[in-house]
Motif scaffolding. Structure first.
Motif, short mmCIF file in Angstrom:
data_model
loop_
_atom_site.label_atom_id
_atom_site.label_comp_id
_atom_site.label_asym_id
_atom_site.label_seq_id
_atom_site.Cartn_x
_atom_site.Cartn_y
_atom_site.Cartn_z
N GLY A 14 34.09 -17.15 -11.73
CA GLY A 14 34.03 -16.48 -10.44
C GLY A 14 32.67 -16.61 -9.77
N GLY A 15 32.05 -17.75 -9.96
CA GLY A 15 30.71 -17.96 -9.35
C GLY A 15 30.78 -18.46 -7.92
N SER A 16 31.95 -18.38 -7.32
CA SER A 16 32.10 -18.94 -5.97
C SER A 16 31.99 -17.89 -4.87
CB SER A 16 33.46 -19.63 -5.86
OG SER A 16 34.50 -18.71 -6.11
N LYS A 17 31.99 -16.61 -5.26
CA LYS A 17 31.93 -15.52 -4.27
C LYS A 17 31.21 -14.33 -4.90
CE LYS A 17 36.65 -16.57 -2.84
NZ LYS A 17 38.03 -16.19 -3.12
N GLY A 18 30.84 -13.37 -4.08
CA GLY A 18 30.38 -12.07 -4.54
C GLY A 18 29.27 -12.13 -5.58
N LEU A 19 29.40 -11.29 -6.60
CA LEU A 19 28.37 -11.21 -7.64
C LEU A 19 28.16 -12.56 -8.33
CD1 LEU A 19 26.44 -9.64 -9.51
CD2 LEU A 19 28.43 -9.05 -10.92
N GLY A 20 29.24 -13.27 -8.63
CA GLY A 20 29.11 -14.55 -9.34
C GLY A 20 28.32 -15.55 -8.52
N LEU A 21 28.58 -15.58 -7.23
CA LEU A 21 27.84 -16.50 -6.35
C LEU A 21 26.35 -16.13 -6.32
CD1 LEU A 21 27.96 -18.80 -4.15
CD2 LEU A 21 28.22 -16.95 -2.48
N ALA A 22 26.08 -14.83 -6.22
CA ALA A 22 24.68 -14.38 -6.18
C ALA A 22 23.97 -14.72 -7.50
CB ALA A 22 24.62 -12.88 -5.88
N CYS A 23 24.67 -14.58 -8.62
CA CYS A 23 24.08 -14.96 -9.92
C CYS A 23 23.83 -16.46 -9.96
CB CYS A 23 24.99 -14.57 -11.07
SG CYS A 23 25.09 -12.81 -11.39
N THR A 24 24.81 -17.22 -9.47
CA THR A 24 24.68 -18.68 -9.47
C THR A 24 23.43 -19.10 -8.69
OG1 THR A 24 27.05 -18.99 -9.66
CG2 THR A 24 25.84 -20.82 -8.71
N ARG A 25 23.27 -18.50 -7.52
CA ARG A 25 22.11 -18.84 -6.67
C ARG A 25 20.80 -18.50 -7.40
NH1 ARG A 25 23.66 -16.09 -2.27
NH2 ARG A 25 24.68 -17.83 -1.23
N ALA A 26 20.76 -17.31 -8.00
CA ALA A 26 19.52 -16.87 -8.67
C ALA A 26 19.22 -17.77 -9.88
CB ALA A 26 19.66 -15.42 -9.11
N LEU A 27 20.24 -18.15 -10.63
CA LEU A 27 20.02 -18.99 -11.81
C LEU A 27 19.54 -20.38 -11.41
CD1 LEU A 27 23.15 -17.83 -13.83
CD2 LEU A 27 20.76 -17.61 -14.59
N LEU A 28 20.12 -20.91 -10.33
CA LEU A 28 19.67 -22.23 -9.84
C LEU A 28 18.21 -22.15 -9.41
CD1 LEU A 28 22.80 -23.25 -7.75
CD2 LEU A 28 21.96 -24.47 -9.77
N ASP A 29 17.87 -21.06 -8.71
CA ASP A 29 16.48 -20.87 -8.25
C ASP A 29 15.51 -20.86 -9.41
OD1 ASP A 29 17.14 -20.75 -5.62
OD2 ASP A 29 16.97 -18.56 -5.43
N GLU A 30 16.01 -20.44 -10.58
CA GLU A 30 15.11 -20.34 -11.75
C GLU A 30 15.31 -21.52 -12.70
OE1 GLU A 30 13.61 -16.95 -13.16
OE2 GLU A 30 14.47 -15.58 -11.67
N GLY A 31 15.90 -22.59 -12.19
CA GLY A 31 15.90 -23.85 -12.94
C GLY A 31 17.10 -24.14 -13.80
N ALA A 32 18.11 -23.25 -13.80
CA ALA A 32 19.27 -23.47 -14.69
C ALA A 32 20.19 -24.57 -14.16
CB ALA A 32 20.07 -22.18 -14.82
N ARG A 33 20.95 -25.12 -15.10
CA ARG A 33 22.11 -25.92 -14.72
C ARG A 33 23.30 -24.96 -14.80
NH1 ARG A 33 24.23 -31.45 -17.58
NH2 ARG A 33 24.19 -30.21 -19.46
N VAL A 34 24.08 -24.87 -13.72
CA VAL A 34 25.14 -23.85 -13.66
C VAL A 34 26.51 -24.52 -13.49
CG1 VAL A 34 25.96 -21.76 -12.48
CG2 VAL A 34 23.50 -22.24 -12.58
N ILE A 35 27.46 -24.05 -14.28
CA ILE A 35 28.84 -24.53 -14.17
C ILE A 35 29.70 -23.36 -13.71
CG2 ILE A 35 30.77 -25.61 -15.38
CD1 ILE A 35 28.72 -26.54 -17.51
N VAL A 36 30.30 -23.50 -12.55
CA VAL A 36 31.12 -22.43 -11.98
C VAL A 36 32.60 -22.72 -12.20
CG1 VAL A 36 31.87 -21.37 -9.79
CG2 VAL A 36 29.44 -21.74 -10.23
N LEU A 37 33.30 -21.70 -12.69
CA LEU A 37 34.76 -21.79 -12.89
C LEU A 37 35.42 -20.82 -11.92
CD1 LEU A 37 33.50 -22.84 -15.58
CD2 LEU A 37 35.30 -21.62 -16.78
#
Ligand SMILES: NC(=O)c1ccc[n+]([C@@H]2O[C@H](COP(=O)([O-])OP(=O)(O)OC[C@H]3O[C@@H](n4cnc5c(N)ncnc54)[C@H](OP(=O)(O)O)[C@@H]3O)[C@@H](O)[C@H]2O)c1
Length: 250
Positions: A14-37
């Motif tokens: 659920g990284g495409s909207k809401g809390l999941g999207l906000a987490c995805t953005r923050a993790l990318l900003d801090e250098g992570a590789r993120v896989i959204v389902l």
């Protein structure tokens, strides 16, 4: 911006909207590789464009075990390990008990508890250490009118986590955390609620005092910060439960 998550791969449902999207953005900003389902790209398009090679979206329906299995098959082709799994996706709509349809019951059960089970089963062999965060809800403590089914399924998820914590740590050194959140502003959670049910829900919530108890919806960033805090604890520290509420909740 930091690189706390450099060389870390985080899968998030659920990284495409809401809390999941906000987490995805923050993790990318801090250098992570993120896989959204998620089932749809939702609001991910600009991030996907800006983070080629760092952000991956895999169309997945958590209610369908075969879809989850196929997704992790794809993940295994591109990476040999996952450092963390954030089990965030969930859905529901407010409904009076006697009006709950078979579809309402099945979608709550399939997406909100079967989905996390399928994902962790598939992710665990890729994890060897690391953390899985299960996003739960304050409604477990206080199952409000018209959301009792949702609250009870989140409660079942929490009990499951308590029951499998030892096994996952003993076998694979994976730490499991339940993060219970209070209400947040700016998510898409209520976007698909039918108008009549939405009106009835907020009317009942106001007249029964529920809105007063849950307080002002928190900025989504408060919950994102909690997720990042949990993910950055040293390996020798576990956080079994975190319960994050609005300051004026009680
Ligand atoms: N909003 C709140 O106030 C609140 C309060 C406490 C706890 N929570 C919890 O916080 C978490 C996130 O909620 P949110 O408010 O951010 O929700 P949201 O904005 O509605 O986002 C839900 C996400 O889940 C995905 N999803 C839904 N059904 C799915 C399925 N069958 N397969 C795969 N992905 C699916 C959606 O993508 P697709 O639709 O594209 O599949 C979307 O990315 C949930 O666990 C929720 O229970 C929310």
């Amino acid at each position: 911006m930091s690189d706390r998550f450099k060389h870390k791969t985080i899968a998030i449902t659920g990284g495409s909207k809401g809390l999941g999207l906000a987490c995805t953005r923050a993790l990318l900003d801090e250098g992570a590789r993120v896989i959204v389902l998620s089932r749809s790209r939702g609001e991910l398009a600009p991030l996907l464009e800006a983070h080629t090679g760092e952000l991956f979206w895999i169309a997945t329906d958590l209610a369908d075990r075969a879809s989850v299995v196929a997704t992790f098959g794809n993940i295994r082709e591109v990476c040999d390990r996952i450092d963390a799994l954030v089990l965030n996706a969930a859905l529901t709509a407010p409904c009076a008990f006697e009006e709950l349809s078979e579809q309402d019951v099945l979608s709550n059960l399939l997406v909100n508890i079967a989905g996390p089970i399928y994902c962790l089963q598939q992710a665990a062999p890729l994890m060897e250490g690391g953390r899985a965060i299960f996003i739960s809800s304050e409604s477990v403590d206080n199952p409000v009118l018209m959301l009792a089914l949702y609250a009870s399924v989140k409660a079942a998820m929490e009990t499951l986590v308590k029951g499998i914590r030892r096994e996952l740590y003993k076998d694979r050194k994976i730490q499991l955390t339940i993060l219970r959140s209070g209400s947040m502003e700016g998510t898409a959670f209520a976007d698909h609620w039918p108008q009549a049910q939405r009106e009835k829900f907020f009317e009942l919530a106001a007249s029964s005092g529920t809105l007063d108890e849950t307080g002002t919806p928190m900025p989504i960033e408060r919950v994102v910060q909690a997720v990042l805090f949990i993910l950055t604890r040293p390996d020798d520290a576990a956080i079994h439960n975190m319960d994050l509420r609005s300051a004026d909740s009680f």
